[in-house]
Design a protein around this motif. Structure first.
Motif, PDB file in Angstrom:
ATOM      1  N   HIS A  40       0.811  -1.216   0.000  1.00 32.90           N
ATOM      2  CA  HIS A  40       0.000   0.000   0.000  1.00 32.90           C
ATOM      3  C   HIS A  40       0.847   1.270   0.000  1.00 32.90           C
ATOM      4  O   HIS A  40       0.324   2.360  -0.149  1.00 32.90           O
ATOM      5  CB  HIS A  40      -0.990  -0.012   1.171  1.00 32.90           C
ATOM      6  N   MET A  41       2.163   1.099   0.169  1.00 37.12           N
ATOM      7  CA  MET A  41       3.099   2.221   0.103  1.00 37.12           C
ATOM      8  C   MET A  41       4.496   1.647  -0.129  1.00 37.12           C
ATOM      9  O   MET A  41       4.713   0.459   0.089  1.00 37.12           O
ATOM     10  CB  MET A  41       3.057   3.051   1.391  1.00 37.12           C
ATOM     11  N   PRO A  42       5.442   2.456  -0.588  1.00 36.96           N
ATOM     12  CA  PRO A  42       6.806   1.950  -0.771  1.00 36.96           C
ATOM     13  C   PRO A  42       7.418   1.579   0.580  1.00 36.96           C
ATOM     14  O   PRO A  42       7.135   2.237   1.586  1.00 36.96           O
ATOM     15  CB  PRO A  42       7.561   3.128  -1.375  1.00 36.96           C
ATOM     16  N   VAL A  64       4.762  -8.241   6.918  1.00 32.11           N
ATOM     17  CA  VAL A  64       5.067  -6.980   7.603  1.00 32.11           C
ATOM     18  C   VAL A  64       5.846  -6.106   6.631  1.00 32.11           C
ATOM     19  O   VAL A  64       6.870  -6.534   6.089  1.00 32.11           O
ATOM     20  CB  VAL A  64       5.875  -7.204   8.903  1.00 32.11           C
ATOM     21  N   LEU A  65       5.347  -4.891   6.399  1.00 36.79           N
ATOM     22  CA  LEU A  65       5.969  -3.915   5.507  1.00 36.79           C
ATOM     23  C   LEU A  65       6.430  -2.727   6.340  1.00 36.79           C
ATOM     24  O   LEU A  65       5.637  -2.134   7.065  1.00 36.79           O
ATOM     25  CB  LEU A  65       4.963  -3.459   4.442  1.00 36.79           C
ATOM     26  N   GLU A  66       7.720  -2.397   6.255  1.00 43.88           N
ATOM     27  CA  GLU A  66       8.247  -1.243   6.982  1.00 43.88           C
ATOM     28  C   GLU A  66       8.303  -0.055   6.044  1.00 43.88           C
ATOM     29  O   GLU A  66       8.899  -0.122   4.971  1.00 43.88           O
ATOM     30  CB  GLU A  66       9.642  -1.539   7.518  1.00 43.88           C
ATOM     31  N   GLN A  84       0.111 -18.044  -4.078  1.00 43.62           N
ATOM     32  CA  GLN A  84       1.491 -17.783  -4.506  1.00 43.62           C
ATOM     33  C   GLN A  84       2.084 -16.660  -3.674  1.00 43.62           C
ATOM     34  O   GLN A  84       1.410 -15.675  -3.367  1.00 43.62           O
ATOM     35  CB  GLN A  84       1.480 -17.385  -5.984  1.00 43.62           C
ATOM     36  N   VAL A  85       3.343 -16.799  -3.299  1.00 46.59           N
ATOM     37  CA  VAL A  85       4.101 -15.733  -2.645  1.00 46.59           C
ATOM     38  C   VAL A  85       4.860 -15.019  -3.760  1.00 46.59           C
ATOM     39  O   VAL A  85       5.663 -15.632  -4.461  1.00 46.59           O
ATOM     40  CB  VAL A  85       5.060 -16.284  -1.572  1.00 46.59           C
ATOM     41  N   LEU A  86       4.579 -13.729  -3.952  1.00 51.42           N
ATOM     42  CA  LEU A  86       5.118 -12.974  -5.089  1.00 51.42           C
ATOM     43  C   LEU A  86       6.299 -12.071  -4.739  1.00 51.42           C
ATOM     44  O   LEU A  86       6.936 -11.524  -5.629  1.00 51.42           O
ATOM     45  CB  LEU A  86       3.995 -12.143  -5.716  1.00 51.42           C
ATOM     46  N   ALA A  87       6.578 -11.891  -3.441  1.00 52.11           N
ATOM     47  CA  ALA A  87       7.711 -11.068  -3.005  1.00 52.11           C
ATOM     48  C   ALA A  87       8.347 -11.729  -1.789  1.00 52.11           C
ATOM     49  O   ALA A  87       7.655 -12.357  -0.990  1.00 52.11           O
ATOM     50  CB  ALA A  87       7.254  -9.653  -2.665  1.00 52.11           C
ATOM     51  N   THR A  92      12.782  -4.551  -1.343  1.00 51.50           N
ATOM     52  CA  THR A  92      12.293  -3.178  -1.299  1.00 51.50           C
ATOM     53  C   THR A  92      11.169  -3.091  -2.322  1.00 51.50           C
ATOM     54  O   THR A  92      11.379  -3.377  -3.498  1.00 51.50           O
ATOM     55  CB  THR A  92      13.408  -2.179  -1.633  1.00 51.50           C
ATOM     56  N   LEU A  93       9.977  -2.725  -1.858  1.00 53.34           N
ATOM     57  CA  LEU A  93       8.792  -2.706  -2.712  1.00 53.34           C
ATOM     58  C   LEU A  93       8.358  -1.293  -3.050  1.00 53.34           C
ATOM     59  O   LEU A  93       8.487  -0.385  -2.232  1.00 53.34           O
ATOM     60  CB  LEU A  93       7.636  -3.433  -2.019  1.00 53.34           C
ATOM     61  N   GLU A  94       7.830  -1.143  -4.232  1.00 53.97           N
ATOM     62  CA  GLU A  94       7.198   0.104  -4.647  1.00 53.97           C
ATOM     63  C   GLU A  94       5.713   0.007  -4.297  1.00 53.97           C
ATOM     64  O   GLU A  94       5.167  -1.088  -4.177  1.00 53.97           O
ATOM     65  CB  GLU A  94       7.361   0.310  -6.154  1.00 53.97           C
ATOM     66  N   SER A  95       5.061   1.140  -4.181  1.00 58.24           N
ATOM     67  CA  SER A  95       3.621   1.146  -3.946  1.00 58.24           C
ATOM     68  C   SER A  95       2.911   0.412  -5.074  1.00 58.24           C
ATOM     69  O   SER A  95       3.185   0.634  -6.247  1.00 58.24           O
ATOM     70  CB  SER A  95       3.124   2.597  -3.867  1.00 58.24           C
TER      71      SER A  95
END
Length: 103
Positions: A40-42, A64-66, A84-87, A92-95
Protein backbone atom coordinates in the motif's frame (compact mmCIF):
# COMPACT_ATOMS: atom_id res chain seq x y z
CA UNK A 1 -8.83 6.32 -15.06
CA UNK A 2 -6.04 6.50 -12.56
CA UNK A 3 -3.13 8.80 -12.07
CA UNK A 4 -0.45 9.62 -9.52
CA UNK A 5 -0.98 12.21 -6.84
CA UNK A 6 2.15 13.60 -5.19
CA UNK A 7 1.79 15.14 -1.73
CA UNK A 8 4.47 16.66 0.45
CA UNK A 9 4.83 15.81 4.11
CA UNK A 10 7.64 17.42 6.09
CA UNK A 11 9.25 18.38 2.80
CA UNK A 12 9.29 14.81 1.45
CA UNK A 13 7.23 13.84 -1.60
CA UNK A 14 4.71 11.02 -1.08
CA UNK A 15 2.99 9.46 -4.08
CA UNK A 16 -0.53 8.07 -3.89
CA UNK A 17 -2.69 6.32 -6.45
CA UNK A 18 -5.86 8.11 -7.49
CA UNK A 19 -8.72 6.20 -9.05
CA UNK A 20 -11.79 7.71 -10.65
CA UNK A 21 -14.92 5.59 -10.89
CA UNK A 22 -16.26 2.71 -8.84
CA UNK A 23 -14.18 1.92 -5.74
CA UNK A 24 -12.00 -1.20 -5.81
CA UNK A 25 -11.04 -3.25 -2.79
CA UNK A 26 -7.35 -3.03 -1.87
CA UNK A 27 -5.59 -5.91 -3.50
CA UNK A 28 -8.39 -6.63 -5.98
CA UNK A 29 -7.42 -7.20 -9.54
CA UNK A 30 -7.61 -10.84 -10.54
CA UNK A 31 -10.25 -13.29 -11.74
CA UNK A 32 -13.30 -13.88 -9.53
CA UNK A 33 -12.21 -15.34 -6.19
CA UNK A 34 -8.58 -14.32 -6.73
CA UNK A 35 -6.98 -11.40 -4.92
CA UNK A 36 -3.53 -9.91 -5.43
CA UNK A 37 -2.34 -8.38 -2.18
CA UNK A 38 -0.17 -5.33 -2.99
CA UNK A 39 2.09 -3.01 -1.03
CA UNK A 40 0.00 0.00 0.00
CA UNK A 41 3.10 2.22 0.10
CA UNK A 42 6.81 1.95 -0.77
CA UNK A 43 8.86 0.17 1.85
CA UNK A 44 10.91 -2.82 2.98
CA UNK A 45 9.15 -6.18 3.17
CA UNK A 46 10.40 -7.22 6.61
CA UNK A 47 8.71 -10.63 6.69
CA UNK A 48 6.26 -12.92 4.94
CA UNK A 49 4.41 -14.99 7.53
CA UNK A 50 2.71 -17.45 5.16
CA UNK A 51 3.66 -19.95 2.45
CA UNK A 52 1.99 -21.08 -0.75
CA UNK A 53 -0.87 -23.51 -0.09
CA UNK A 54 -1.50 -22.24 3.44
CA UNK A 55 -5.09 -21.53 4.54
CA UNK A 56 -5.61 -18.20 6.32
CA UNK A 57 -8.48 -16.79 8.36
CA UNK A 58 -9.57 -13.17 8.89
CA UNK A 59 -7.02 -11.40 11.08
CA UNK A 60 -4.13 -13.79 10.37
CA UNK A 61 -0.77 -12.06 9.85
CA UNK A 62 0.35 -12.31 6.21
CA UNK A 63 3.35 -9.98 6.01
CA UNK A 64 5.07 -6.98 7.60
CA UNK A 65 5.97 -3.92 5.51
CA UNK A 66 8.25 -1.24 6.98
CA UNK A 67 7.61 2.24 5.65
CA UNK A 68 8.83 5.55 7.09
CA UNK A 69 10.38 3.66 10.05
CA UNK A 70 7.00 2.14 11.02
CA UNK A 71 6.19 -1.55 10.72
CA UNK A 72 2.78 -2.14 9.13
CA UNK A 73 1.20 -5.55 9.67
CA UNK A 74 -0.74 -6.85 6.69
CA UNK A 75 -3.52 -9.16 7.84
CA UNK A 76 -6.04 -11.34 6.04
CA UNK A 77 -9.44 -9.72 5.57
CA UNK A 78 -11.20 -12.97 4.69
CA UNK A 79 -10.79 -16.73 4.73
CA UNK A 80 -8.52 -17.64 1.82
CA UNK A 81 -5.72 -19.87 0.55
CA UNK A 82 -2.29 -18.46 -0.30
CA UNK A 83 -1.91 -19.38 -3.98
CA UNK A 84 1.49 -17.78 -4.51
CA UNK A 85 4.10 -15.73 -2.65
CA UNK A 86 5.12 -12.97 -5.09
CA UNK A 87 7.71 -11.07 -3.00
CA UNK A 88 10.37 -12.25 -0.59
CA UNK A 89 11.35 -10.86 2.83
CA UNK A 90 14.11 -8.28 2.48
CA UNK A 91 12.78 -6.92 -0.83
CA UNK A 92 12.29 -3.18 -1.30
CA UNK A 93 8.79 -2.71 -2.71
CA UNK A 94 7.20 0.10 -4.65
CA UNK A 95 3.62 1.15 -3.95
CA UNK A 96 1.27 -1.26 -5.70
CA UNK A 97 3.86 -4.02 -6.08
CA UNK A 98 2.35 -7.51 -5.59
CA UNK A 99 3.17 -9.42 -2.39
CA UNK A 100 0.78 -12.40 -2.33
CA UNK A 101 -1.89 -14.02 -4.48
CA UNK A 102 -4.88 -15.30 -2.48
CA UNK A 103 -7.73 -17.51 -3.70
Amino acid sequence: GAGPLVLRWRGRPLEAAVSVGAPRAQGAGGPAGEEILRAHMPGLLVSVAVRAGQEVAPGDLLAVLEAMKMQNEIRAKRKARVAQVLAQAGATLESGQPILKLT
